[in-house]
Enzyme design. Structure first.
Site, PDB file in Angstrom:
ATOM      1  N   ARG A 223       0.802  -1.224   0.000  1.00 23.58           N
ATOM      2  CA  ARG A 223       0.000   0.000   0.000  1.00 23.58           C
ATOM      3  C   ARG A 223       0.834   1.273   0.000  1.00 23.58           C
ATOM      4  NH1 ARG A 223      -3.286  -0.984   4.810  1.00 23.58           N
ATOM      5  NH2 ARG A 223      -2.449  -3.086   5.007  1.00 23.58           N
TER       6      ARG A 223
ATOM      7  N   GLU B 219       1.280  -5.977  13.283  1.00 22.06           N
ATOM      8  CA  GLU B 219       0.116  -6.046  14.182  1.00 22.06           C
ATOM      9  C   GLU B 219      -0.509  -7.443  14.082  1.00 22.06           C
ATOM     10  OE1 GLU B 219      -2.995  -3.280  13.137  1.00 22.06           O
ATOM     11  OE2 GLU B 219      -4.034  -3.543  15.040  1.00 22.06           O
TER      12      GLU B 219
HETATM   13  O1  LIG Z   1       3.338  -0.372  11.644  1.00 17.86           O
HETATM   14  P1  LIG Z   1       3.115  -1.838  11.363  1.00 17.86           P
HETATM   15  O2  LIG Z   1       2.480  -2.562  12.520  1.00 17.86           O
HETATM   16  O3  LIG Z   1       4.358  -2.507  10.903  1.00 17.86           O
HETATM   17  O4  LIG Z   1       2.026  -1.950  10.201  1.00 17.86           O
HETATM   18  C1  LIG Z   1       1.987  -1.129   9.089  1.00 17.86           C
HETATM   19  C2  LIG Z   1       2.088  -1.900   7.816  1.00 17.86           C
HETATM   20  O5  LIG Z   1       1.013  -2.841   7.721  1.00 17.86           O
HETATM   21  C3  LIG Z   1       0.391  -2.708   6.450  1.00 17.86           C
HETATM   22  O6  LIG Z   1       0.985  -3.511   5.485  1.00 17.86           O
HETATM   23  P2  LIG Z   1       0.724  -5.071   5.332  1.00 17.86           P
HETATM   24  O7  LIG Z   1       1.902  -5.806   5.878  1.00 17.86           O
HETATM   25  O8  LIG Z   1      -0.625  -5.395   5.863  1.00 17.86           O
HETATM   26  O9  LIG Z   1       0.813  -5.299   3.772  1.00 17.86           O
HETATM   27  P3  LIG Z   1       0.124  -4.650   2.482  1.00 17.86           P
HETATM   28  O10 LIG Z   1       0.590  -3.213   2.379  1.00 17.86           O
HETATM   29  O11 LIG Z   1       0.681  -5.497   1.397  1.00 17.86           O
HETATM   30  O12 LIG Z   1      -1.377  -4.742   2.594  1.00 17.86           O
HETATM   31  C4  LIG Z   1       0.601  -1.254   6.102  1.00 17.86           C
HETATM   32  O13 LIG Z   1       0.475  -1.006   4.708  1.00 17.86           O
HETATM   33  C5  LIG Z   1       1.996  -0.995   6.614  1.00 17.86           C
HETATM   34  O14 LIG Z   1       2.985  -1.354   5.669  1.00 17.86           O
HETATM   35  N1  LIG Z   2      -5.429  -1.706  11.412  1.00 18.70           N
HETATM   36  C1  LIG Z   2      -4.819  -1.568  10.247  1.00 18.70           C
HETATM   37  N2  LIG Z   2      -5.510  -1.106   9.172  1.00 18.70           N
HETATM   38  C2  LIG Z   2      -4.893  -0.971   7.982  1.00 18.70           C
HETATM   39  N3  LIG Z   2      -3.612  -1.253   7.784  1.00 18.70           N
HETATM   40  C3  LIG Z   2      -2.907  -1.705   8.809  1.00 18.70           C
HETATM   41  N4  LIG Z   2      -1.613  -2.064   8.923  1.00 18.70           N
HETATM   42  C4  LIG Z   2      -1.398  -2.474  10.183  1.00 18.70           C
HETATM   43  N5  LIG Z   2      -2.500  -2.365  10.920  1.00 18.70           N
HETATM   44  C5  LIG Z   2      -3.465  -1.889  10.081  1.00 18.70           C
END
Ligand SMILES: O=P(O)(O)OC[C@H]1O[C@H](OP(=O)(O)OP(=O)(O)O)[C@H](O)[C@@H]1O
Ligand SMILES: Nc1ncnc2[nH]cnc12
Length: 170
Positions: free
Chosen positions: A58, A95
């Site tokens: 993202r 998370e």
């Molecule tokens: O601060 P944190 O607890 O590390 O979480 C934040 C990360 O989590 C999500 O990515 P995700 O790993 O869900 O992957 P995506 O972007 O491919 O959906 C978001 O886009 C951040 O990169």
């Molecule tokens: N709660 C949340 N919603 C969207 N993106 C996330 N990445 C980590 N935690 C998230």
């Protein structure tokens, strides 16, 4: 413009107990997309940036838009196994699980001024891992820039050595 109304709460995604912040309504609305992009740009204090890092997946929505406006290069940080050449890698906690991120070793030159962008700052594990990667390659982190931050998870504590800005706070 109130960007909060374009973020949709999705309970129990991707697992029980997590309230997922879905930014796709914001991305799909031209005015909101434009306003968010301009606001992200305005939140960058020092615009002398050589490379903008976008974190898969993202982080890829806005990072290239920011790079274009800053006359900087765009560098993808990807989940493991996706980049074809020699990589540096870091494993980190999410998370909802753990993951490994990679960057091409030659993507950053020593002394490059780097902006890190992602959509969400949650626990900070992802961004912290990316900061480690950039510094391992000799880059200088100018700012970490997010669309939204989950303040209650205190991710910015993990980034206390850096300038951190987020447009929206929850
Ligand atoms: O601060 P944190 O607890 O590390 O979480 C934040 C990360 O989590 C999500 O990515 P995700 O790993 O869900 O992957 P995506 O972007 O491919 O959906 C978001 O886009 C951040 O990169
Ligand atoms: N709660 C949340 N919603 C969207 N993106 C996330 N990445 C980590 N935690 C998230």
């Amino acid at each position: 413009m109130d960007l909060y109304k374009y973020i949709k709460d999705v309970p129990d995604f991707p697992k029980q107990g997590v309230v997922f912040k879905d930014i796709t309504p914001l991305l799909s609305n031209p005015e909101a997309l434009n306003f968010a992009t301009t606001s992200l740009l305005n939140s960058i204090e020092n615009k002398k940036i050589d490379k903008v890092i976008g974190i898969e997946s993202r982080g890829f929505f806005f990072a290239p838009l920011l790079a274009r406006e800053l006359n900087a290069g765009f560098i993808p940080v990807r989940k493991s196994g996706k980049l074809p050449s020699k990589v540096a890698q870091e494993t980190y906690d999410l998370e909802y699980g753990t993951d490994t991120l990679e960057i091409h070793e030659d993507a950053i030159s020593k002394g490059d001024k780097v902006l890190i962008h992602d959509d969400v700052l949650a626990t900070g594990g992802t961004a912290e891992a990316v900061c480690k990667l950039i510094e391992k390659l000799g880059g200088e982190i100018v700012q970490c820039n997010f669309l939204l931050e989950l303040d209650f998870l205190q991710g910015s504590k993990k980034l206390s050595n850096y300038k951190v800005t987020s447009l929206l706070h929850y």
